[in-house]
Design an enzyme around this catalytic site. Sequence first.
Site, PDB file in Angstrom:
ATOM      1  N   HIS A  48     -50.449   2.246  12.398  1.00 42.66           N
ATOM      2  CA  HIS A  48     -50.539   3.305  11.381  1.00 42.66           C
ATOM      3  C   HIS A  48     -51.977   3.427  10.898  1.00 42.66           C
ATOM      4  CE1 HIS A  48     -49.861   5.699   7.784  1.00 42.66           C
ATOM      5  NE2 HIS A  48     -50.726   4.888   7.211  1.00 42.66           N
ATOM      6  N   LYS A  95     -47.815  -2.129  13.188  1.00 45.37           N
ATOM      7  CA  LYS A  95     -46.387  -2.050  12.913  1.00 45.37           C
ATOM      8  C   LYS A  95     -45.646  -3.189  13.639  1.00 45.37           C
ATOM      9  CE  LYS A  95     -46.575   3.019  12.500  1.00 45.37           C
ATOM     10  NZ  LYS A  95     -45.962   4.280  13.016  1.00 45.37           N
ATOM     11  N   GLU A 103     -52.224   4.876  -0.065  1.00 45.14           N
ATOM     12  CA  GLU A 103     -51.708   3.768   0.741  1.00 45.14           C
ATOM     13  C   GLU A 103     -52.399   2.441   0.409  1.00 45.14           C
ATOM     14  OE1 GLU A 103     -52.085   5.383   4.710  1.00 45.14           O
ATOM     15  OE2 GLU A 103     -50.578   6.928   4.278  1.00 45.14           O
ATOM     16  N   ASN A 157     -44.948   3.414  18.149  1.00 42.66           N
ATOM     17  CA  ASN A 157     -46.369   3.734  18.406  1.00 42.66           C
ATOM     18  C   ASN A 157     -47.337   2.715  17.801  1.00 42.66           C
ATOM     19  OD1 ASN A 157     -46.135   4.553  15.780  1.00 42.66           O
ATOM     20  ND2 ASN A 157     -46.694   6.693  16.145  1.00 42.66           N
ATOM     21  N   TYR A 159     -43.889   6.325   3.388  1.00 47.17           N
ATOM     22  CA  TYR A 159     -43.538   7.473   4.237  1.00 47.17           C
ATOM     23  C   TYR A 159     -42.823   8.568   3.452  1.00 47.17           C
ATOM     24  CZ  TYR A 159     -44.845   5.061   8.595  1.00 47.17           C
ATOM     25  OH  TYR A 159     -45.544   4.447   9.623  1.00 47.17           O
ATOM     26  N   ARG A 213     -58.336   7.377  12.689  1.00 44.97           N
ATOM     27  CA  ARG A 213     -57.311   8.221  13.331  1.00 44.97           C
ATOM     28  C   ARG A 213     -57.674   8.493  14.784  1.00 44.97           C
ATOM     29  NH1 ARG A 213     -52.258   9.330  10.983  1.00 44.97           N
ATOM     30  NH2 ARG A 213     -52.282  11.254  12.197  1.00 44.97           N
TER      31      ARG A 213
END
Length: 165
Positions: free
Chosen positions: A128, A20, A139, A125, A60, A98
């Site tokens: 992604h 990000k 995605e 954070n 999102y 993840r």
Amino acid sequence: ALPVYGAPGTSKERTFIAVKPDGVQRNLVGEIISRFERRGYKLVGLKLLVPPVELAKEHYADLSSKPFFAGLVDYMTNGRAPVVGMVWEGPSVIKQGRIMLGATDPKNSGTGTIRGDFCLSIGRNIVHGSDSAESAEKEISLWFGGKGEVVNWTSNNEEWVISEN
Ligand code: IDP
Ligand code: MG
């Protein structure tokens, strides 16, 4: 032919990972790419862009009713820094990606995860990762839907990285 989103459950599973704007601004692109490379995953898609607002909203979409949604879309799209979008391929890459990222809120992310090592706040954070096979398909198609944007190639390391026997 393998679809751009790969084949979940096989060694050709694919996930969408993005650095990000805060991760780019903080010079963590190389670090994040390195972690996936060293784990043994294969890079099959890579681009640097300021995402259009419509792309971020679609990405999102499941969060559109949240109070932080407008701020989230602005953070991703305002151009103060770009996003690095990536597609990574390999066994269990969706779930392991993840795990490598850590919890959504870095305050709950373990040391050794990307978020647990490099950030402090849920609104910044830095990275992604797709949270399921369905999200990965959506995605990857959304960010890398153009012809040739995901590259099928054979890594010469594969026999040293992937075997069940
Ligand atoms: P994830 O990125 O770990 O999948 P999601 O729940 O899908 O987490 O949320 C997407 C992104 O929205 C988060 O990574 C974070 O940037 C942002 N976000 C989630 N919850 C909050 C919040 O409570 N405040 C501000 N931003 C949030
Ligand atoms: Mg998510």
